[in-house]
Scaffold this motif. Structure first.
Motif, PDB file in Angstrom:
ATOM      1  N   GLU A  28      -4.250   5.573  17.775  1.00 34.51           N
ATOM      2  CA  GLU A  28      -4.242   4.218  17.225  1.00 34.51           C
ATOM      3  C   GLU A  28      -4.572   4.244  15.735  1.00 34.51           C
ATOM      4  O   GLU A  28      -3.952   3.532  14.934  1.00 34.51           O
ATOM      5  CB  GLU A  28      -5.251   3.349  17.976  1.00 34.51           C
ATOM      6  N   ALA A  29      -5.548   5.070  15.352  1.00 30.12           N
ATOM      7  CA  ALA A  29      -5.916   5.188  13.932  1.00 30.12           C
ATOM      8  C   ALA A  29      -4.768   5.764  13.117  1.00 30.12           C
ATOM      9  O   ALA A  29      -4.505   5.314  11.995  1.00 30.12           O
ATOM     10  CB  ALA A  29      -7.159   6.059  13.790  1.00 30.12           C
ATOM     11  N   THR A  30      -4.059   6.757  13.677  1.00 31.41           N
ATOM     12  CA  THR A  30      -2.911   7.349  12.981  1.00 31.41           C
ATOM     13  C   THR A  30      -1.827   6.313  12.747  1.00 31.41           C
ATOM     14  O   THR A  30      -1.243   6.233  11.654  1.00 31.41           O
ATOM     15  CB  THR A  30      -2.348   8.534  13.782  1.00 31.41           C
ATOM     16  N   ARG A  31      -1.552   5.498  13.779  1.00 28.11           N
ATOM     17  CA  ARG A  31      -0.528   4.463  13.613  1.00 28.11           C
ATOM     18  C   ARG A  31      -0.960   3.428  12.575  1.00 28.11           C
ATOM     19  O   ARG A  31      -0.132   2.925  11.797  1.00 28.11           O
ATOM     20  CB  ARG A  31      -0.247   3.795  14.964  1.00 28.11           C
ATOM     21  N   SER A  32      -2.264   3.141  12.514  1.00 29.10           N
ATOM     22  CA  SER A  32      -2.764   2.207  11.501  1.00 29.10           C
ATOM     23  C   SER A  32      -2.592   2.776  10.098  1.00 29.10           C
ATOM     24  O   SER A  32      -2.211   2.067   9.164  1.00 29.10           O
ATOM     25  CB  SER A  32      -4.242   1.892  11.757  1.00 29.10           C
ATOM     26  N   LEU A  33      -2.859   4.090   9.947  1.00 31.35           N
ATOM     27  CA  LEU A  33      -2.674   4.739   8.645  1.00 31.35           C
ATOM     28  C   LEU A  33      -1.202   4.758   8.246  1.00 31.35           C
ATOM     29  O   LEU A  33      -0.865   4.585   7.074  1.00 31.35           O
ATOM     30  CB  LEU A  33      -3.240   6.155   8.686  1.00 31.35           C
ATOM     31  N   ASP A  34      -0.307   4.973   9.217  1.00 28.16           N
ATOM     32  CA  ASP A  34       1.130   4.925   8.938  1.00 28.16           C
ATOM     33  C   ASP A  34       1.549   3.542   8.453  1.00 28.16           C
ATOM     34  O   ASP A  34       2.358   3.401   7.524  1.00 28.16           O
ATOM     35  CB  ASP A  34       1.935   5.291  10.192  1.00 28.16           C
ATOM     36  N   ALA A  35       0.979   2.510   9.078  1.00 24.61           N
ATOM     37  CA  ALA A  35       1.294   1.142   8.683  1.00 24.61           C
ATOM     38  C   ALA A  35       0.785   0.845   7.276  1.00 24.61           C
ATOM     39  O   ALA A  35       1.457   0.173   6.481  1.00 24.61           O
ATOM     40  CB  ALA A  35       0.705   0.157   9.694  1.00 24.61           C
ATOM     41  N   LEU A  36      -0.426   1.368   6.959  1.00 23.93           N
ATOM     42  CA  LEU A  36      -0.958   1.195   5.605  1.00 23.93           C
ATOM     43  C   LEU A  36      -0.084   1.891   4.576  1.00 23.93           C
ATOM     44  O   LEU A  36       0.174   1.363   3.487  1.00 23.93           O
ATOM     45  CB  LEU A  36      -2.384   1.743   5.532  1.00 23.93           C
ATOM     46  N   ALA A  37       0.386   3.101   4.905  1.00 24.67           N
ATOM     47  CA  ALA A  37       1.259   3.837   3.982  1.00 24.67           C
ATOM     48  C   ALA A  37       2.561   3.073   3.750  1.00 24.67           C
ATOM     49  O   ALA A  37       3.094   3.047   2.636  1.00 24.67           O
ATOM     50  CB  ALA A  37       1.542   5.227   4.539  1.00 24.67           C
ATOM     51  N   ALA A  38       3.065   2.440   4.789  1.00 25.67           N
ATOM     52  CA  ALA A  38       4.293   1.644   4.648  1.00 25.67           C
ATOM     53  C   ALA A  38       4.055   0.457   3.712  1.00 25.67           C
ATOM     54  O   ALA A  38       4.915   0.130   2.880  1.00 25.67           O
ATOM     55  CB  ALA A  38       4.753   1.164   6.023  1.00 25.67           C
ATOM     56  N   ARG A  39       2.886  -0.182   3.841  1.00 23.66           N
ATOM     57  CA  ARG A  39       2.558  -1.281   2.931  1.00 23.66           C
ATOM     58  C   ARG A  39       2.395  -0.775   1.500  1.00 23.66           C
ATOM     59  O   ARG A  39       2.807  -1.431   0.535  1.00 23.66           O
ATOM     60  CB  ARG A  39       1.264  -1.959   3.380  1.00 23.66           C
ATOM     61  N   ARG A  40       1.819   0.411   1.362  1.00 23.61           N
ATOM     62  CA  ARG A  40       1.620   1.009   0.042  1.00 23.61           C
ATOM     63  C   ARG A  40       2.963   1.239  -0.643  1.00 23.61           C
ATOM     64  O   ARG A  40       3.104   1.030  -1.849  1.00 23.61           O
ATOM     65  CB  ARG A  40       0.870   2.337   0.221  1.00 23.61           C
ATOM     66  N   ARG A  41       3.955   1.668   0.138  1.00 23.30           N
ATOM     67  CA  ARG A  41       5.286   1.920  -0.432  1.00 23.30           C
ATOM     68  C   ARG A  41       5.977   0.639  -0.856  1.00 23.30           C
ATOM     69  O   ARG A  41       6.959   0.678  -1.600  1.00 23.30           O
ATOM     70  CB  ARG A  41       6.152   2.678   0.587  1.00 23.30           C
ATOM     71  N   ARG A  42       5.493  -0.492  -0.381  1.00 24.19           N
ATOM     72  CA  ARG A  42       6.103  -1.785  -0.713  1.00 24.19           C
ATOM     73  C   ARG A  42       5.308  -2.563  -1.759  1.00 24.19           C
ATOM     74  O   ARG A  42       5.644  -3.712  -2.057  1.00 24.19           O
ATOM     75  CB  ARG A  42       6.258  -2.613   0.567  1.00 24.19           C
ATOM     76  N   LEU A  43       4.264  -1.958  -2.310  1.00 21.34           N
ATOM     77  CA  LEU A  43       3.512  -2.624  -3.373  1.00 21.34           C
ATOM     78  C   LEU A  43       4.408  -2.846  -4.588  1.00 21.34           C
ATOM     79  O   LEU A  43       5.239  -1.992  -4.924  1.00 21.34           O
ATOM     80  CB  LEU A  43       2.328  -1.754  -3.806  1.00 21.34           C
ATOM     81  N   PRO A  44       4.243  -3.971  -5.272  1.00 21.94           N
ATOM     82  CA  PRO A  44       4.933  -4.111  -6.560  1.00 21.94           C
ATOM     83  C   PRO A  44       4.290  -3.165  -7.565  1.00 21.94           C
ATOM     84  O   PRO A  44       3.263  -2.548  -7.287  1.00 21.94           O
ATOM     85  CB  PRO A  44       4.686  -5.573  -6.933  1.00 21.94           C
ATOM     86  N   MET A  45       4.913  -2.999  -8.705  1.00 22.60           N
ATOM     87  CA  MET A  45       4.347  -2.110  -9.724  1.00 22.60           C
ATOM     88  C   MET A  45       4.172  -2.874 -11.024  1.00 22.60           C
ATOM     89  O   MET A  45       4.721  -3.974 -11.204  1.00 22.60           O
ATOM     90  CB  MET A  45       5.230  -0.879  -9.934  1.00 22.60           C
ATOM     91  N   VAL A  46       3.392  -2.305 -11.932  1.00 22.63           N
ATOM     92  CA  VAL A  46       3.109  -2.959 -13.205  1.00 22.63           C
ATOM     93  C   VAL A  46       3.451  -2.004 -14.343  1.00 22.63           C
ATOM     94  O   VAL A  46       3.182  -0.801 -14.260  1.00 22.63           O
ATOM     95  CB  VAL A  46       1.630  -3.404 -13.267  1.00 22.63           C
ATOM     96  N   ARG A  47       4.084  -2.548 -15.377  1.00 22.36           N
ATOM     97  CA  ARG A  47       4.445  -1.721 -16.526  1.00 22.36           C
ATOM     98  C   ARG A  47       3.190  -1.224 -17.216  1.00 22.36           C
ATOM     99  O   ARG A  47       2.214  -1.949 -17.369  1.00 22.36           O
ATOM    100  CB  ARG A  47       5.322  -2.503 -17.496  1.00 22.36           C
ATOM    101  N   PHE A  48       3.192   0.034 -17.618  1.00 26.57           N
ATOM    102  CA  PHE A  48       2.029   0.662 -18.236  1.00 26.57           C
ATOM    103  C   PHE A  48       2.490   1.315 -19.525  1.00 26.57           C
ATOM    104  O   PHE A  48       3.559   1.918 -19.574  1.00 26.57           O
ATOM    105  CB  PHE A  48       1.452   1.722 -17.292  1.00 26.57           C
ATOM    106  N   ALA A  49       1.674   1.220 -20.552  1.00 24.73           N
ATOM    107  CA  ALA A  49       2.033   1.833 -21.835  1.00 24.73           C
ATOM    108  C   ALA A  49       2.150   3.341 -21.676  1.00 24.73           C
ATOM    109  O   ALA A  49       1.320   3.970 -21.029  1.00 24.73           O
ATOM    110  CB  ALA A  49       0.987   1.506 -22.890  1.00 24.73           C
ATOM    111  N   GLY A  50       3.192   3.915 -22.238  1.00 31.24           N
ATOM    112  CA  GLY A  50       3.384   5.360 -22.124  1.00 31.24           C
ATOM    113  C   GLY A  50       2.995   6.112 -23.375  1.00 31.24           C
ATOM    114  O   GLY A  50       3.192   7.322 -23.461  1.00 31.24           O
ATOM    115  N   ASP A  51       2.423   5.390 -24.352  1.00 31.10           N
ATOM    116  CA  ASP A  51       2.206   6.018 -25.662  1.00 31.10           C
ATOM    117  C   ASP A  51       0.756   6.388 -25.939  1.00 31.10           C
ATOM    118  O   ASP A  51       0.371   6.604 -27.087  1.00 31.10           O
ATOM    119  CB  ASP A  51       2.724   5.097 -26.771  1.00 31.10           C
TER     120      ASP A  51
END
Length: 209
Positions: free
Chosen positions: A25-48
Motif C-alpha cells: 500500500e505504501a509503495t502504491r502511495s509513493l507511485d501516486a505521489l511520483a505521478a503527481r510530481r511529474r504533473r507539477l507546473p514549472m517556474v522559469r529560473f534565471a540561468g545566468d
C-alpha cells in the motif's frame, strides 16, 4: 539489550504477510505521489548565475553539461571552518557511479554551496568527493531557491537556454535519498535515533550523536 520475540517459522510468515500488505500500500502511495510530481507546473529560473568552480566561472546553464535535466543539492554554509554534518553525510552518500547512471538518463548533478570556493575545495579533497561542487557565494541563488541558509534538493529542466525549476524538497524529503537510512529502516533496530518509534529497550541515540 531488548530483542524481538522469537516465534515459529509459520508465525513469522503470518506476521511478515501482514506487514507486506502495508508495504505494498505504501509503495502504491509513493507511485501516486511520483505521478503527481511529474504533473507539477514549472517556474522559469534565471540561468545566468555565476558560480565559482575549480575550472573557472560557471553558469546554471553550464551545470547541465549539455543534458536536459539537472539535480542540485544545496550544501549548508555554516561559516568558516564549519561543515554541516548532515550535508556531509548526504554528500558521502552520492557515489560517482550513480552520477554516471544519472547522466545516461539525461540528468546532471551539481552540489552548490554559499561557502567560498577556497573553503569548499580543501574539504572536498579530504572527503574524496568527485562530483561537481561549486560555490554560489555572492549570488542570490540560495535565496531565490528558497533554501536561504539551509539545505535543499532542486530539480531543473532546460529548454534551449531557458531554465525551469520543476521540483524542490528539503528536510525529510532529502532524507529519503540516503542509502544508509533507507537500509537501516529495514533492519530490526532501525536508525537507532531517538525520534524513532521503537519498542522499549531498543538502542537509540541523538540523530547527530
Amino acid at each position: 539489550m531488548a530483542k524481538p520475540d522469537v516465534v515459529t517459522a509459520e508465525q513469522w510468515e503470518l506476521a511478515r504477510s501482514e506487514l507486506l500488505t502495508a508495504e505494498k500500500e505504501a509503495t502504491r502511495s509513493l507511485d501516486a505521489l511520483a505521478a503527481r510530481r511529474r504533473r507539477l507546473p514549472m517556474v522559469r529560473f534565471a540561468g545566468d548565475y555565476t558560480f565559482a568552480a575549480p575550472s573557472g566561472p560557471r553558469t546554471l546553464l553550464d551545470l547541465f553539461e549539455g543534458r536536459e535535466q539537472l539535480a542540485v543539492y544545496q550544501f549548508m554554509d555554516n561559516g568558516p571552518g564549519h561543515f554541516c554534518p548532515g550535508c556531509t553525510a548526504f554528500t558521502n552518500n552520492v557515489p560517482s557511479h550513480a552520477l554516471v547512471m544519472l547522466g545516461q538518463r539525461g540528468i546532471s548533478w551539481a552540489t552548490v554551496s554559499n561557502m567560498p570556493l577556497a573553503q569548499i575545495e580543501p574539504y572536498r579533497a579530504v572527503r574524496g568527493w568527485t562530483m561537481p561542487f561549486v560555490s554560489s557565494h555572492g549570488t542570490t541563488f540560495a535565496d531565490d531557491c528558497g533554501a536561504g541558509g539551509g539545505f535543499m534538493l532542486s530539480m531543473f529542466l532546460r529548454d534551449g537556454d531557458e531554465v525551469y525549476r520543476t521540483y524542490s524538497t528539503t528536510a525529510r524529503g532529502v532524507d529519503r535519498l540516503l542509502f544508509t537510512n533507507n537500509l537501516a529502516d529495514l533492519s530490526v533496530f532501525g536508525r537507532q535515533e531517538d525520534w524513532e518509534d521503537s519498542p522499549p529497550g531498543w538502542p537509540q541515540h541523538p540523530t547527530y550523536g
